[in-house]
Design a protein around this motif. Structure first.
Motif, PDB file in Angstrom:
ATOM      1  N   SER A 147      29.603  61.201 -27.884  1.00 62.02           N
ATOM      2  CA  SER A 147      30.898  61.054 -28.531  1.00 62.02           C
ATOM      3  C   SER A 147      30.790  61.345 -30.022  1.00 62.02           C
ATOM      4  O   SER A 147      29.780  61.085 -30.645  1.00 62.02           O
ATOM      5  CB  SER A 147      31.454  59.649 -28.301  1.00 62.02           C
ATOM      6  N   GLY A 148      31.843  61.879 -30.565  1.00 61.58           N
ATOM      7  CA  GLY A 148      31.907  62.129 -31.999  1.00 61.58           C
ATOM      8  C   GLY A 148      31.240  63.416 -32.418  1.00 61.58           C
ATOM      9  O   GLY A 148      30.302  63.886 -31.799  1.00 61.58           O
ATOM     10  N   ILE A 149      31.767  63.982 -33.507  1.00 58.68           N
ATOM     11  CA  ILE A 149      31.176  65.204 -34.057  1.00 58.68           C
ATOM     12  C   ILE A 149      30.839  65.041 -35.534  1.00 58.68           C
ATOM     13  O   ILE A 149      30.374  65.973 -36.165  1.00 58.68           O
ATOM     14  CB  ILE A 149      32.088  66.437 -33.832  1.00 58.68           C
ATOM     15  N   GLY A 150      31.055  63.850 -36.073  1.00 57.32           N
ATOM     16  CA  GLY A 150      30.697  63.555 -37.450  1.00 57.32           C
ATOM     17  C   GLY A 150      30.407  62.074 -37.587  1.00 57.32           C
ATOM     18  O   GLY A 150      30.875  61.262 -36.791  1.00 57.32           O
ATOM     19  N   LEU A 151      29.610  61.722 -38.593  1.00 60.26           N
ATOM     20  CA  LEU A 151      29.265  60.325 -38.842  1.00 60.26           C
ATOM     21  C   LEU A 151      28.881  60.186 -40.310  1.00 60.26           C
ATOM     22  O   LEU A 151      28.112  60.985 -40.840  1.00 60.26           O
ATOM     23  CB  LEU A 151      28.095  59.912 -37.953  1.00 60.26           C
ATOM     24  N   SER A 152      29.439  59.170 -40.974  1.00 65.71           N
ATOM     25  CA  SER A 152      29.138  58.963 -42.393  1.00 65.71           C
ATOM     26  C   SER A 152      28.163  57.805 -42.578  1.00 65.71           C
ATOM     27  O   SER A 152      28.053  56.923 -41.714  1.00 65.71           O
ATOM     28  CB  SER A 152      30.428  58.675 -43.167  1.00 65.71           C
ATOM     29  N   CYS A 153      27.463  57.814 -43.706  1.00 71.93           N
ATOM     30  CA  CYS A 153      26.501  56.751 -44.015  1.00 71.93           C
ATOM     31  C   CYS A 153      27.114  55.349 -43.955  1.00 71.93           C
ATOM     32  O   CYS A 153      26.506  54.454 -43.374  1.00 71.93           O
ATOM     33  CB  CYS A 153      25.858  57.003 -45.374  1.00 71.93           C
ATOM     34  N   PRO A 154      28.305  55.125 -44.528  1.00 72.68           N
ATOM     35  CA  PRO A 154      28.873  53.776 -44.454  1.00 72.68           C
ATOM     36  C   PRO A 154      29.094  53.273 -43.029  1.00 72.68           C
ATOM     37  O   PRO A 154      29.043  52.074 -42.771  1.00 72.68           O
ATOM     38  CB  PRO A 154      30.218  53.904 -45.182  1.00 72.68           C
ATOM     39  N   GLN A 155      29.292  54.177 -42.084  1.00 76.67           N
ATOM     40  CA  GLN A 155      29.518  53.767 -40.697  1.00 76.67           C
ATOM     41  C   GLN A 155      28.267  53.181 -40.050  1.00 76.67           C
ATOM     42  O   GLN A 155      28.366  52.482 -39.055  1.00 76.67           O
ATOM     43  CB  GLN A 155      30.010  54.953 -39.852  1.00 76.67           C
TER      44      GLN A 155
END
Length: 166
Positions: free
Chosen positions: A15-23
């Motif tokens: 799932s997902g195609i992006g992820l940020s450090c805060p997540q």
């Protein structure tokens, strides 16, 4: 950072195609983005190759905007593959970003279409903004009963649904 993000992304399966450090509680300013060629892959190979955006900043945004349905890993009940809720979000059609890659090399890149939308979504996380803050509409997919109702939804929202042709 690349390993931290890769490990975190792997936990989200397909799932997902992006992820940020805060997540993922990483104390850095950056995000990762799967290139479109990886979007339809499944399993462990899906996350072996992704783009790293470190210390990104927006240099320019298009004046034209577009509404589109989005999901987010920060809001699992809103994430599209779980078929519960999605949000209609207005974003610039393209953005020019300046960032460093994992080797410390500086880049300037214009991103449009779905890639630009995902990059701007991840940039929002870096600023403490989530898609719920920008949502124009929220739809509970669970309330769309049967194929006929779903077809009505798709027809009514066709201009906000970009199908990825890979």
């Amino acid at each position: 950072m690349k390993k931290e993000m890769h490990d975190a992304k792997s936990h989200h399966k397909d799932s997902g195609i992006g992820l940020s450090c805060p997540q993922v509680s990483a104390d850095k300013r950056g995000f990762i983005l799967l290139p479109p060629s990886q979007w339809t892959k499944t399993g462990k190979d899906r996350y072996k190759d992704f783009l790293c955006f470190l210390n990104p900043r927006i240099l320019k945004l298009s004046e034209r905007t577009k509404l589109h349905w989005e999901g987010c890993l920060s809001f699992p009940k809103y994430f599209v593959p779980n078929c519960s809720e999605i949000m209609l979000v207005e974003r610039a059609e393209w953005a020019m970003l300046e960032f460093f890659d994992e080797e410390g090399i500086k880049h300037c890149m214009s991103l449009g279409n779905m890639v630009g939308r995902v990059a701007l979504h991840e940039m929002d996380h870096l600023e403490g903004v989530v898609m719920a803050d920008r949502a124009k509409e929220v739809v509970k997919l669970s309330e769309i009963e049967g194929v006929e109702e779903f077809e009505k939804f798709v027809k009514a929202n066709a201009k906000h649904l970009d199908l990825i042709d890979v």
